[in-house]
Design a protein around this motif. Structure first.
Motif, PDB file in Angstrom:
ATOM      1  N   LYS A   1      48.937  52.405  56.794  1.00 36.69           N
ATOM      2  CA  LYS A   1      47.489  52.549  56.719  1.00 36.69           C
ATOM      3  C   LYS A   1      46.882  51.195  56.332  1.00 36.69           C
ATOM      4  CE  LYS A   1      47.379  56.959  57.554  1.00 36.69           C
ATOM      5  NZ  LYS A   1      46.740  57.498  58.787  1.00 36.69           N
TER       6      LYS A   1
ATOM      7  N   ASN B   1      47.298  46.771  53.337  1.00 33.37           N
ATOM      8  CA  ASN B   1      48.174  47.646  54.120  1.00 33.37           C
ATOM      9  C   ASN B   1      49.154  48.371  53.206  1.00 33.37           C
ATOM     10  OD1 ASN B   1      50.811  48.103  55.899  1.00 33.37           O
ATOM     11  ND2 ASN B   1      49.057  47.983  57.290  1.00 33.37           N
ATOM     12  N   THR B   2      49.510  49.591  53.606  1.00 31.85           N
ATOM     13  CA  THR B   2      50.491  50.390  52.868  1.00 31.85           C
ATOM     14  C   THR B   2      51.801  49.653  52.681  1.00 31.85           C
ATOM     15  OG1 THR B   2      49.518  52.335  53.944  1.00 31.85           O
ATOM     16  CG2 THR B   2      51.624  52.644  52.788  1.00 31.85           C
TER      17      THR B   2
ATOM     18  N   HIS C   1      43.107  49.078  55.344  1.00 27.29           N
ATOM     19  CA  HIS C   1      41.689  49.154  54.989  1.00 27.29           C
ATOM     20  C   HIS C   1      41.134  47.748  54.878  1.00 27.29           C
ATOM     21  CE1 HIS C   1      37.955  50.613  53.255  1.00 27.29           C
ATOM     22  NE2 HIS C   1      38.071  49.701  52.302  1.00 27.29           N
TER      23      HIS C   1
ATOM     24  N   GLU D   1      44.000  55.123  51.727  1.00 25.39           N
ATOM     25  CA  GLU D   1      44.297  56.421  52.345  1.00 25.39           C
ATOM     26  C   GLU D   1      45.808  56.675  52.354  1.00 25.39           C
ATOM     27  OE1 GLU D   1      43.853  58.600  56.729  1.00 25.39           O
ATOM     28  OE2 GLU D   1      43.044  56.595  56.376  1.00 25.39           O
TER      29      GLU D   1
ATOM     30  N   SER E   1      52.511  59.223  51.631  1.00 24.99           N
ATOM     31  CA  SER E   1      51.981  60.508  52.082  1.00 24.99           C
ATOM     32  C   SER E   1      52.386  61.669  51.194  1.00 24.99           C
ATOM     33  CB  SER E   1      52.418  60.778  53.533  1.00 24.99           C
ATOM     34  OG  SER E   1      53.837  60.768  53.641  1.00 24.99           O
TER      35      SER E   1
END
Length: 1027
Positions: A47, A70-71, A49, A42, A107
């Motif tokens: 972020k 993780n981002t 997951h 995402e 983003s």
């Protein structure tokens, strides 16, 4: 000298020095992006997951079934805490594998975090190459699973820029490759992929970190920081050094052993830090600019061709603005061996190209004979959801066969569970690519293999309507293997709509336009199919299909000049089926390639497929509807199919008989319950068999055997372990024959006996010793070898548990995966007892040993005996030592190119190997000591025999598998025969009175069969089945 990024400068004269440099570039990363089947994290900052793993990852001394991506440039073994607790710090308070940890942001839509689990052969091979190069002193490893995470064009959250308005961005990759007992981390950094080395943390600049942290370790009263390993330090220079340095023999690649079972000491870095001298590229340093982001855009990492032997290329052109590369540089004098044996090499001003000779087609690197049927073999992997239920494919066999001269292709995929089998039926295009590759060509058009050869990559996306389920299909075609089969690996990922069990599927004919350009082919279509549920009306459904095919063509001599930019593939007569009983999905279809504008179809039989030429022949069109059949290269004959007498004359065999057609002839056989009468032609009632109806006078079946010899006659014989005339059989007391060891007791039983060592002695009763030796369990347990970093078990093995007497405990467990199972006394797993992690099976205690597993009347095989088995175009052999397979000494006995061998037998008297093959079909033989094959029967009826993937040793009295041999080439095995160095002793039931047969008597291990010659009509021959 360092490795610099290579780019193109727009100037009047460009000189590009291309050298073989040990420097990783972005295109050297593991494949990533949508085309590789990745999922996307995402967008945003910080972020996370959670990914449920197909196989666990070992990290320090723990085993983890899930991982958190993780981002911020890391994966974690537990849910990460707030980024304020770890940014700018190493170690972290939780388990962290940091490829390059910092405050990153995706983003803006340009940066992406791609991830996937991958067990494809190409990815595992690439992982193994990095690992084995990094640890040259260790045994070579072969990972079984990989997690690939790629951070692409990531910006910092605070949006650093260079001062010219362009954001700085980082790209790097982490691959975690695992075996059962070890996990490795592979980190890849390209120089042009690291444009910043620090990010903000608590409003201050903090250097990014790479390394490993176990996290907090809980103690008795409080927790403390666990072990950690730092790759970078607190200086930005240590981050800049990542793409310049290595521990794996390739600049920018870093490999670490991060977890082992059952022992672990610390993270171990790769051991190869030295690099060869490199040549610097000129004209480097161009900055990559990023296009504006559009909604739904997903960057794709393209596969770029890298020549094996790069050379210096001088280009004088000021208007160059394309990706230029050298291909096929050199001359035929030095490169002729790179062409197919059926191709000619031709020199051009810029290099050379290979061209298939007349009678063959392909891209020159690979050429196949016109008209010859083609086969495709491969494996299918991946995960597909049916509704919300996932189904995992693990090396499922995918086979295809194409009758090239009429464009008909057949595809079968094995081991398809019922939960997904019916739902796969609409996807006939899973194997349809081989239909395109060998499609029937209309005049002036070219099928896929004729253009691209056998090495290409196909990426397809399927969207089902109206539910918008999406499925990604990636197929890598690796060329023609040594068995003349096109080799392919298939990976599926996504979701398909559910079709209930018992439903039938009909795929409607469709057309698909293929657009051709240099090294790229694209196509799309909309396909309809009908689903008919039991008792319901048919429902029409639709899916959209888009695909790209990438390949490498020769760039000299304008190879695309004869290829029309657009061609239409017409797919008709589509058959799909799911075989529930055999768990097989089958597809069949007819494929034709021709004009996109349609028009009147060619009526010549060569273009319609209605020509009647043999499968191993090519159809040559003439004027109008005239044509000729010409045998393919390697075959001789008229080129026409043989006549089917059974169809031409339906009653040729008479009543109660079946006519079986054969190439050039036919054969009559009586149906069940009938046999040939004295005239050898009429089928009459079969006489009563006393052995079947129990009217014989033999002893009971536990002591004697009744053998039917025709008419109302039979023969009685005692079983092994008994003596007598067959009517009365008495037990043989083996204990009187001294079968046991002198220090053992013997216990006779009906038809058998057991041996047991006396008190104070150890052994199986056949061998007894006063000194206790290590048991097999203890030898197995103590055989753990020591590597350079401490004790560790062999790769792929578990540690057995032995009791106080050295025997295998009834329950064994593999602690790294949490599974347990029951074993027999020899440590062999009892089928059906393996449990899921966390559960324990109920295992019965082993009884007291009372003798050997095999029956005592089974004697050891003579030295020099081995097993024969067939595998495509080869007959292989495995030496035997006693009843044990010497797997390390397995090798090829006979090479039979162009053949598909499906059965093998051995004559121990004449030392001859016999085999059947289906390409002719025929039966042939050759001396086991070498020599040319000799046909025995040139045309034969050959049915599809049993087959498998391995040679398995089975103790038929204990009912368990004791050993397994899997050949290196993982294709189906057919036939299995023992080649005895000395013929075994036995009774020949044909010795006396020709076995009661009127003509040919064929002895079997337990009786005989009576057979008639082919011209037996009118000669009074009677056939009888074997007994």
């Amino acid at each position: 000298m360092s490795c610099k990024a290579r780019g193109w400068l727009l100037c009047a004269s460009i000189i590009v020095f291309v050298a073989i440099v040990q420097c990783v570039k972005r295109e050297d990363f593991f494949p990533f992006g949508q085309s590789a089947g990745d999922q996307v994290l995402e967008p945003g900052t910080d972020k996370t997951h959670r990914v449920e793993l197909d196989k666990p990852i070992l990290f320090y001394d723990g085993s983890f079934d899930s991982i958190f991506i993780n981002t911020n440039g890391f994966v974690a073994t537990a849910e990460p805490t707030s980024e304020s607790t770890y940014l700018g710090k190493m170690p972290a308070s939780f388990g962290m594998i940091a490829a390059l940890q910092g405050d990153l942001d995706s983003s803006d839509g340009v940066g992406k975090v791609f991830y996937r689990q991958d067990s494809s052969r190409s990815i595992l091979r690439q992982s193994a190459e990095h690992i084995n190069r990094a640890f040259p002193e260790d045994d070579e490893v072969s990972p079984t699973q990989a997690l690939v995470v790629t951070w692409v064009d990531m910006a910092t959250q605070e949006q650093y820029s260079r001062g010219d308005g362009i954001k700085k961005r980082n790209t790097f990759q982490l691959v975690i490759a695992s075996l059962e007992t070890t996990s490795y981390a592979i980190m890849l950094y390209a120089r042009d992929g690291l444009q910043f080395t620090s990010t903000l943390a608590n409003d201050q600049a903090a250097v990014m970190h790479a390394g490993f942290s176990k996290g907090l370790v809980r103690g008795f009263l409080f927790s403390s920081q666990g072990p950690y390993y730092r790759i970078t330090g607190d200086e930005e220079e240590s981050v800049r050094a990542l793409p310049e340095e290595t521990n794996a023999g390739m600049r920018g690649v870093h490999v670490f052993e991060i977890g082992t079972f059952p022992y672990f000491t610390n993270v171990a870095p790769g051991e190869v830090t030295e690099l060869p001298t490199e040549v610097e590229d000129r004209g480097a340093g161009q900055q990559l600019e990023y296009p504006p982001y559009e909604e739904g855009q997903i960057p794709i990492n393209p596969v770029r061709y890298q020549p094996e032997n790069p050379e210096v290329v001088v280009i004088d052109d000021g208007d160059i603005n394309v990706d230029v590369f050298s291909y096929n540089i050199g001359t035929c004098a030095n490169n002729r061996d790179k062409c197919s044996q059926f191709a000619d090499c031709r020199d051009y001003s810029g290099g050379y190209c290979c061209h298939c000779r007349p009678g063959f087609y392909g891209n020159g690197i690979q050429c196949v004979a016109e008209g010859k049927p083609q086969r495709m073999n491969g494996k299918m992997n991946g995960k597909v959801y049916v509704g919300n239920s996932p189904v995992q494919f693990n090396n499922n066999d995918l086979h295809s066969y194409v009758v090239v001269n009429d464009g008909r292709s057949y595809v079968a995929i094995s081991d398809i569970p019922q939960s997904i089998g019916p739902s796969l039926q609409p996807l006939s295009a899973l194997g349809g690519v081989i239909g395109w590759a060998f499609a029937l060509e209309q005049p002036g058009f070219m099928n896929g293999f004729g253009l691209v050869g056998g090495v290409f990559t196909r990426q397809a996306e399927v969207t089902f309507l109206p539910g918008n389920e999406r499925l990604s299909i990636r197929q890598e075609f690796k060329g023609i293997d040594e068995h003349d089969h096109l080799e392919v690996s298939t990976h599926l990922d996504g979701r398909i709509p559910e079709i209930p069990t018992g439903s039938t599927v009909q795929v409607e004919p469709y057309s698909e336009i293929y657009q051709y350009s240099n090294n790229l082919i694209t196509s799309s279509s909309t396909r309809d199919y009908k689903v008919t549920r039991p008792g319901e009306a048919a429902e029409t459904r639709t899916y959209q299909w888009r695909q790209t095919i990438t390949f490498q063509s020769c760039q000299n001599g304008d190879p695309m000049k004869d290829v029309k930019p657009s061609q239409m593939l017409r797919v008709e007569q589509i058959f799909v089926m799911y075989d529930v009983n055999n768990e097989l999905t089958r597809f069949a279809m007819t494929n034709k390639i021709g004009d996109v504008n349609g028009g009147e179809p060619e009526e010549n039989p060569c273009f319609t497929g209605r020509h009647g030429c043999d499968n191993n022949a090519v159809c040559r069109p003439g004027a109008g509807k005239e044509f000729t059949c010409e045998c393919a290269a390697g075959f001789k004959g008229s080129g026409r199919l043989y006549i089917d007498e059974c169809v031409e004359t339906p009653l040729i065999c008479g009543a109660h008989a079946i006519c079986n057609n054969q190439p050039g002839t036919f054969r009559c056989e009586c149906v069940d319950g009938y046999q040939f009468a004295s005239d050898g032609r009429t089928c009459a009632d079969r006489p009563v068999n006393p052995c079947e109806d129990g009217s014989h006078t033999c002893d009971i079946s536990e002591r004697a055997q009744c053998t039917y010899t025709g008419g109302s006659a039979f023969v009685c014989s005692c079983l092994e372990g008994f003596v007598g005339d067959g009517s009365i059989c008495q037990d043989v007391d083996e204990c009187q024959l001294g079968r046991c060891h002198p220090d053992a007791g013997c216990y006779n039983s009906q038809g058998s006996f057991t041996c047991e060592c006396n008190p104070g002695y150890y052994g199986d009763g056949f061998q007894c010793s006063p000194e206790r030796q290590k048991t097999p369990c203890e030898q197995h347990r103590d055989s753990l070898h020591f590597g350079p970093r401490g004790p560790r078990p062999p790769v792929g093995q578990y540690i057995p548990t032995c009791d106080q007497n050295g025997a295998y405990t009834p329950m064994q467990c593999h602690h790294s995966i949490g599974e347990c199972w029951c074993v027999d006394q020899a440590g062999r797993e009892i089928p059906g007892t393996r449990t899921e992690p966390g559960d324990r099976p109920t295992c019965n205690d082993h009884g007291k040993p009372v003798g050997p597993t095999p029956r005592p009347d089974v004697h050891p095989l003579p030295p020099g005996t081995y097993l024969l088995y067939a595998q495509s175009g080869r007959i292989e052999h495995i030496p035997l030592e006693g009843y044990d397979m010497k797997k390390d000494e397995a090798k090829t006995l006979l090479h039979l190119p162009e053949k598909v061998v499906i059965g093998v037998a051995y004559d121990c008297v004449d030392k001859m190997v016999y085999w059947t093959e289906i390409t002719s079909p025929s039966i042939s033989k050759a001396s086991i000591h070498g020599g040319e094959p000799t046909p025995v029967i040139r045309s034969a009826i050959i049915t599809d025999p049993p087959n498998g993937d391995a040679v398995v040793a089975v103790d038929r009295y204990a009912g368990t598998e004791s050993d397994e041999f899997q050949p290196q080439k993982r294709t189906k095995l057919y036939g299995l025969a023992a080649a005895y160095s000395q013929c075994p002793q036995g009774q020949n039931y044909c010795d006396v009175n020709n076995g009661g047969c009127t003509h040919l008597c064929l002895a079997t291990p337990i009786g005989r069969s009576c057979k008639c010659p082919d011209n037996a009509v009118g000669v009074g021959c009677i056939e009888r089945d074997g007994y």
